[in-house]
Design a protein around this motif. Structure first.
Motif, mmCIF file in Angstrom:
data_model
loop_
_atom_site.group_PDB
_atom_site.id
_atom_site.type_symbol
_atom_site.label_atom_id
_atom_site.label_comp_id
_atom_site.label_asym_id
_atom_site.label_seq_id
_atom_site.Cartn_x
_atom_site.Cartn_y
_atom_site.Cartn_z
ATOM 1 N N GLU A 48 0.834 -1.199 0.000
ATOM 2 C CA GLU A 48 0.000 0.000 0.000
ATOM 3 C C GLU A 48 0.870 1.252 0.000
ATOM 4 O O GLU A 48 0.614 2.213 -0.738
ATOM 5 C CB GLU A 48 -0.914 -0.018 1.231
ATOM 6 N N LYS A 49 1.926 1.254 0.799
ATOM 7 C CA LYS A 49 2.840 2.399 0.843
ATOM 8 C C LYS A 49 3.564 2.586 -0.498
ATOM 9 O O LYS A 49 3.769 3.713 -0.953
ATOM 10 C CB LYS A 49 3.855 2.208 1.964
ATOM 11 N N ALA A 50 3.922 1.496 -1.140
ATOM 12 C CA ALA A 50 4.612 1.576 -2.425
ATOM 13 C C ALA A 50 3.725 2.212 -3.488
ATOM 14 O O ALA A 50 4.172 3.046 -4.281
ATOM 15 C CB ALA A 50 5.047 0.178 -2.875
ATOM 16 N N ILE A 51 2.451 1.810 -3.508
ATOM 17 C CA ILE A 51 1.516 2.362 -4.490
ATOM 18 C C ILE A 51 1.316 3.852 -4.262
ATOM 19 O O ILE A 51 1.314 4.651 -5.210
ATOM 20 C CB ILE A 51 0.172 1.607 -4.426
ATOM 21 N N GLN A 52 1.138 4.263 -3.008
ATOM 22 C CA GLN A 52 0.946 5.687 -2.707
ATOM 23 C C GLN A 52 2.174 6.499 -3.107
ATOM 24 O O GLN A 52 2.050 7.595 -3.677
ATOM 25 C CB GLN A 52 0.644 5.858 -1.221
ATOM 26 N N ALA A 53 3.367 5.964 -2.823
ATOM 27 C CA ALA A 53 4.600 6.680 -3.186
ATOM 28 C C ALA A 53 4.730 6.795 -4.712
ATOM 29 O O ALA A 53 5.135 7.838 -5.235
ATOM 30 C CB ALA A 53 5.813 5.960 -2.604
ATOM 31 N N TYR A 54 4.365 5.754 -5.426
ATOM 32 C CA TYR A 54 4.422 5.778 -6.897
ATOM 33 C C TYR A 54 3.469 6.821 -7.455
ATOM 34 O O TYR A 54 3.827 7.597 -8.354
ATOM 35 C CB TYR A 54 4.068 4.401 -7.437
ATOM 36 N N GLU A 55 2.244 6.873 -6.924
ATOM 37 C CA GLU A 55 1.265 7.843 -7.404
ATOM 38 C C GLU A 55 1.696 9.272 -7.084
ATOM 39 O O GLU A 55 1.337 10.198 -7.820
ATOM 40 C CB GLU A 55 -0.105 7.545 -6.782
ATOM 41 N N ASN A 56 2.450 9.468 -6.001
ATOM 42 C CA ASN A 56 2.944 10.797 -5.627
ATOM 43 C C ASN A 56 4.285 11.120 -6.285
ATOM 44 O O ASN A 56 4.903 12.131 -5.969
ATOM 45 C CB ASN A 56 3.079 10.909 -4.107
ATOM 46 N N LYS A 57 4.740 10.205 -7.179
ATOM 47 C CA LYS A 57 6.000 10.381 -7.913
ATOM 48 C C LYS A 57 7.218 10.408 -6.994
ATOM 49 O O LYS A 57 8.266 10.965 -7.317
ATOM 50 C CB LYS A 57 5.961 11.644 -8.778
ATOM 51 N N ASN A 58 7.067 9.776 -5.800
ATOM 52 C CA ASN A 58 8.197 9.627 -4.878
ATOM 53 C C ASN A 58 8.809 8.248 -5.140
ATOM 54 O O ASN A 58 8.595 7.291 -4.395
ATOM 55 C CB ASN A 58 7.717 9.758 -3.431
ATOM 56 N N TYR A 59 9.578 8.162 -6.214
ATOM 57 C CA TYR A 59 10.048 6.861 -6.683
ATOM 58 C C TYR A 59 11.069 6.199 -5.741
ATOM 59 O O TYR A 59 11.043 4.969 -5.606
ATOM 60 C CB TYR A 59 10.599 7.004 -8.094
ATOM 61 N N PRO A 60 11.972 6.934 -5.072
ATOM 62 C CA PRO A 60 12.864 6.271 -4.103
ATOM 63 C C PRO A 60 12.091 5.578 -2.981
ATOM 64 O O PRO A 60 12.413 4.445 -2.612
ATOM 65 C CB PRO A 60 13.724 7.432 -3.576
ATOM 66 N N ALA A 61 11.073 6.259 -2.439
ATOM 67 C CA ALA A 61 10.269 5.649 -1.377
ATOM 68 C C ALA A 61 9.498 4.443 -1.896
ATOM 69 O O ALA A 61 9.358 3.423 -1.204
ATOM 70 C CB ALA A 61 9.305 6.682 -0.792
ATOM 71 N N ALA A 62 9.006 4.543 -3.131
ATOM 72 C CA ALA A 62 8.275 3.420 -3.723
ATOM 73 C C ALA A 62 9.181 2.203 -3.858
ATOM 74 O O ALA A 62 8.778 1.070 -3.548
ATOM 75 C CB ALA A 62 7.715 3.825 -5.084
ATOM 76 N N MET A 63 10.415 2.416 -4.313
ATOM 77 C CA MET A 63 11.341 1.296 -4.478
ATOM 78 C C MET A 63 11.702 0.657 -3.138
ATOM 79 O O MET A 63 11.835 -0.571 -3.042
ATOM 80 C CB MET A 63 12.608 1.781 -5.183
ATOM 81 N N THR A 64 11.835 1.463 -2.093
ATOM 82 C CA THR A 64 12.138 0.924 -0.768
ATOM 83 C C THR A 64 11.021 -0.001 -0.295
ATOM 84 O O THR A 64 11.266 -1.115 0.189
ATOM 85 C CB THR A 64 12.336 2.064 0.242
ATOM 86 N N SER A 65 9.767 0.439 -0.441
ATOM 87 C CA SER A 65 8.626 -0.375 -0.005
ATOM 88 C C SER A 65 8.493 -1.628 -0.870
ATOM 89 O O SER A 65 8.147 -2.710 -0.373
ATOM 90 C CB SER A 65 7.339 0.445 -0.060
ATOM 91 N N ILE A 66 8.746 -1.504 -2.161
ATOM 92 C CA ILE A 66 8.667 -2.667 -3.053
ATOM 93 C C ILE A 66 9.685 -3.727 -2.635
ATOM 94 O O ILE A 66 9.373 -4.930 -2.591
ATOM 95 C CB ILE A 66 8.903 -2.237 -4.509
#
Length: 350
Positions: A72-90
């Protein structure tokens, strides 16, 4: 003794019943969580797995809960264009021991999207940097081509929409650099011609050489066609036409005419070349000319009069302005012409 045995049996039955109910609630919550994760509703799935943990804190429930929360955190970070945070959660999803394979598969697919978006942005930022360098080096043809591709990229990729204002800023820098170059070239040509003709500047010109910093400017905005520009307050506005398409400004031997209109009126399928060629056909020697997909500039001298014209075009409307003044007054009116051209805003090309 008999009563004690009966009580012990009852207590055991209650414990078994409670454990059975707890197991049922746990399994029901786990089943609902797995179902929700399969439907990619990770927020709801995490809530179900949290309920299961409240019934029984089993390793399986802990893994599923952590995995869906990170997804869930990864999807939210991706939608907010926060790609480093998205990759960490993934990566946290993929590293979860005994996690759901379906969720890991979704995480791998999201990882590909994040990497693609990150590469797209890196490439786009590189293109913007190149355009900026081209403008600084006055390689305006290359910069114009770069700006065209930047605008096309934004139109085709919603992930780049937040770069729109930066591209507009680059477009403004390009316009300003172009106009300055045009004016410098035109001024140099006019001065050379005056020197060749052995025409000394009049004393009146030498004494009245005012700079932009000494002049007060005001702004004109056309409500009908949307263009606007700044002009010196000493210019007088002629009575505007009743149709509201533009204005004429004059002062002694200086004149500026600016107006808008509709294209494809005189003939179908008009292009900017239609207007450009029509102008050229009616001119003699042109000192400077520039044609692009959206605008053109013509600068020429005829019978001692300098004329500067710029024309903006799209499929439905055009904006244009023309400035004329004596070649002998280049020192007085050249900088004013440059400032007006720099400040002129035409909505048809934005």
């Amino acid at each position: 003794m008999k009563d004690f045995m009966i009580k012990g049996t009852l207590i055991t039955m209650v414990i078994v019943l409670l454990v059975s109910c707890s197991n049922q609630d746990y399994q029901k919550a786990m089943d609902e969580g797995i179902k929700s994760s399969g439907e990619k509703d990770y927020h709801l799935a995490a809530a179900y797995f949290e309920n299961a943990l409240q019934e029984q804190e089993k390793p399986e429930a802990v893994s599923y809960f952590n995995q869906t929360m990170e997804m869930e955190k990864a999807i939210q970070a991706y939608e907010n264009k926060n790609y480093p945070a998205a990759m960490t959660s993934i990566e946290n999803v993929l590293d979860t021991e005994n996690g759901l394979e379906t969720v890991k598969l979704d995480a791998k697919q999201l990882k590909q999207k994040v990497e693609s978006a990150r590469d797209l942005i890196d490439s786009f930022e590189g293109k913007m940097e190149q355009v900026s360098d081209d403008i600084k080096e006055k390689d305006l043809d290359s910069a114009q081509n770069g700006l065209y591709h930047l605008q096309s990229d934004i139109e085709n990729n919603p992930q780049l929409s937040h770069f729109y204002s930066e591209v507009l800023s680059l477009q403004d820098q390009w316009n300003e650099t172009l106009v300055k170059g045009e004016e410098e070239e035109t001024q140099n040509q006019v001065i050379e011609e005056i020197q060749e003709d052995d025409q000394d500047p009049p004393k009146e010109q030498q004494s009245s050489n005012e700079t932009d910093e000494e002049l007060a400017y005001t702004t004109y905005s056309n409500e009908r066609f949307g263009f606007s520009f700044s002009y010196p307050t000493f210019l007088e506005m002629n009575p505007p036409p009743t149709n509201g398409d533009g204005i004429t400004l004059t002062h002694e031997d200086f004149e500026m005419v600016a107006y808008g209109g509709h294209t494809n009126v005189l003939s179908d399928n008009e292009t900017i070349e239609t207007y450009y060629q029509e102008n050229l056909d009616n001119l003699g020697e042109v000192h400077y000319q520039k044609l692009t997909d959206q605008w053109y500039v013509l600068s020429y001298q005829e019978q001692g009069t300098v004329t500067y014209k710029k024309f903006f075009f799209n499929d439905s409307e055009f904006n244009t302005f023309t400035i004329t003044y004596p070649a002998s007054k280049q020192d007085k009116y050249g900088d004013i012409t440059t400032k007006i051209a720099n400040d002129f805003y035409s909505p048809v090309i934005y």
